[in-house]
Design an enzyme around this catalytic site. Structure first.
Site, PDB file in Angstrom:
ATOM      1  N   LYS A  84       5.331  -9.786   4.510  1.00  0.00           N
ATOM      2  CA  LYS A  84       6.450  -9.436   3.614  1.00  0.00           C
ATOM      3  C   LYS A  84       7.694  -9.151   4.456  1.00  0.00           C
ATOM      4  CE  LYS A  84       7.503  -6.195  -0.185  1.00  0.00           C
ATOM      5  NZ  LYS A  84       7.001  -5.072  -1.001  1.00  0.00           N
ATOM      6  N   SER A 111       7.162  -5.542  -5.925  1.00  0.00           N
ATOM      7  CA  SER A 111       8.132  -6.270  -5.140  1.00  0.00           C
ATOM      8  C   SER A 111       7.519  -7.272  -4.163  1.00  0.00           C
ATOM      9  CB  SER A 111       8.997  -5.267  -4.383  1.00  0.00           C
ATOM     10  OG  SER A 111       8.212  -4.536  -3.456  1.00  0.00           O
ATOM     11  N   SER A 132       3.788  -2.136  -5.836  1.00  0.00           N
ATOM     12  CA  SER A 132       4.284  -3.442  -5.372  1.00  0.00           C
ATOM     13  C   SER A 132       3.257  -4.371  -4.728  1.00  0.00           C
ATOM     14  CB  SER A 132       5.425  -3.238  -4.384  1.00  0.00           C
ATOM     15  OG  SER A 132       6.596  -2.999  -5.096  1.00  0.00           O
TER      16      SER A 132
END
Ligand code: GLN
Length: 479
Positions: free
Chosen positions: A71, A146, A170
């Site tokens: 990420k 997210s 997330s």
């Protein structure tokens, strides 16, 4: 190379036997990402020059030569790290996050950085400076957020596993929306050194993969004490793969009344089916109540935004990141750089957090929220005194349409009601695929006591073996 039908064990075996070459795997992975990402937009940076580490030891390192997605809020030395923000869109870090150092030591391959909501603030990966990510099960739907890019990279078979971060859901919510496994470990289990801070008392790095065992394998590598993060526990990290393949007989499973009441129709039936399967296998099921659930959304948004407003002060246009042009004086540099560099959602959080921490409001908002947080922890402790895991749905609905909630922040925030309690309490939690509702995946959430990720792996692996959701793949993603 497409990973839809692989896991870390199968890849490790093929690499060790010489049926696959790690160099070719790196190149083919990059080629496939480039081919499929036009429609998905799961990546911010793809490393064309991706190559495996030298002297791969497949016997010692399960991850040797296996590409892992990262990420883009996890710092990678020499590789652009943006947190999906304009303010960091040219930032090239000079050091590695602890989790990256450990993956390097374990000889994993790096192929790039995945898309996300800006600074991990969001539940849909629509708040990205680099555009929205699309759900591979239906390109008109959000992938959740997210960590939407990491979830889609795994669900579409671009990689076998990915790192995400979870401040309020997330990892688990996008895992649920994409039909994969995702675990947020205990707060204090995985080092946050090099994770771009959002809410420091809530942030946690975790793993996403199709199979729970693959996530256990990655967690084995990244977990454990680190001198760079003083909130980290020094307790020993078990081999998480030992919890795979175990029996759930006698496992004490608490079903949260309020979580079950948040879902209806087909979604309720799919979740109930997982609970029935546990019961049929000899687990002891009981119903429990978390009455404070109705307060967790405001509680979380006050605490997370307050911490964010403080953490994001460092983006001032001076030290690093975006600097506005044509400025008149120092204050103008700060104001213009931040006004132009941050997106709408991030500014909303900074304003909300600054307000909650301001002299006249602190007692009414931040202090109250901190007290409520303690009460939420107590509620969990009470249930865990008599139970091994707490279960329920991960989300109230399957993935929603792109554009359908972006202009209604309250609606977007309310989506997080079932995931944020675990962050407030610091307990480990995961989402494992439960089934499909109207063609879209839904997730089953499993929470456990602090540092008992083992019970989560045991339960998730059982669910996986029972419903075999991993055999399903989104259409049109094959090579
Ligand atoms: N959706 C939540 C938020 O917007 C959680 C985000 C996260 O876990 N990083 O704050």
């Amino acid at each position: 190379m497409n990973y839809l039908n692989e896991d870390i064990d199968s890849l490790n075996q093929k690499l060790a036997q010489g049926d696959l070459s790690a160099e070719k795997l790196a190149q083919d992975t990059v080629a496939n990402i480039k081919k499929t990402d036009d429609k998905l937009n799961a990546w911010i940076t793809v490393q064309d020059d991706a190559k495996p580490a030298a002297d791969l030891d497949f016997a010692k390192n399960k991850l040797a030569g296996i590409p892992i997605a990262i990420k883009d809020n996890i710092i990678t030395k020499g590789v652009k790290t943006t947190a999906a923000s304009h303010i960091l869109d040219n930032y090239i870090p000079v050091y590695d996050a602890t989790v990256i150092e450990r993956l390097k030591k374990a000889q994993a391959t790096f192929v790039g950085k995945t898309n996300m909501d800006e600074f991990a603030m969001g539940s849909s990966t629509e708040h990205s400076y680099f555009g929205a990510t699309h759900n591979p099960w239906n390109l008109d739907k959000v992938p959740g957020g997210s960590s939407g890019g990491s979830a889609v990279a795994v669900a579409s078979g671009q990689v076998v596993a990915a790192l995400g971060s979870d401040t309020g859901g997330s990892i688990r919510q996008p895992a649920a929306f994409n039909g994969i496994f995702g675990i947020k470990p205990t707060y204090g289990r995985v080092s946050r050194w090099g994770l771009i801070a959002f809410g420091s008392s809530l942030d946690e790095i975790g793993v996403m993969s199709k199979r729970a065992k693959s996530a256990a394998e990655v967690l084995n590598v990244i977990a454990g004490s680190d001198d760079h993060d003083s909130t980290l526990s020094t307790r020993e990290v078990p081999d998480f793969t030992q919890f795979i393949g175990q029996d759930v007989k006698g496992l004490r499973v608490a079903v949260v009344k309020e979580y079950m009441a948040a879902v209806d129709g087909e979604m309720h039936d799919v979740i109930q089916k997982q609970i029935d399967a546990l019961e049929d296998a000899g687990a002891i099921i009981s119903e429990v109540s978390l009455p404070l659930t109705k307060y967790v959304v405001p509680d979380y948004y006050i605490i997370a935004s307050s911490e964010a407003s403080s953490n994001l002060q460092r983006y001032d246009g001076i030290r690093y990141g975006y600097r506005a042009e044509d400025t008149k004086n120092l204050l103008d540099v700060y104001v213009k750089s931040r006004s132009e560099g941050f997106g709408t959602e991030v500014k909303r959080r900074i304003m909300l957090g600054s307000f909650a921490l301001s002299a006249g409001s602190y007692d009414r908002f931040f202090r109250q929220a901190a007290k409520v947080r303690t009460l939420i922890c107590d509620e969990f402790d009470e249930i865990f005194a008599n139970n091994d895991v707490i279960v329920g749905p991960t989300t109230t609905e399957p993935a929603f349409g792109i554009g359908s909630e972006i202009s209604d922040p309250i609606k977007m925030y309310n989506n997080d009601i079932l995931t944020i309690s675990a962050n407030l309490a610091g307990i480990p939690a995961a989402s494992v695929p439960a089934g499909l509702v109207d063609g879209m995946p839904v997730g089953f959430q499993i929470m456990a006591k602090r540092f008992d990720e083992g019970s989560i792996f045991k339960t998730a692996d059982f669910i996986e073996r029972t419903n075999k959701f991993y055999e399903k793949t989104p259409a049109g993603m094959e090579d």
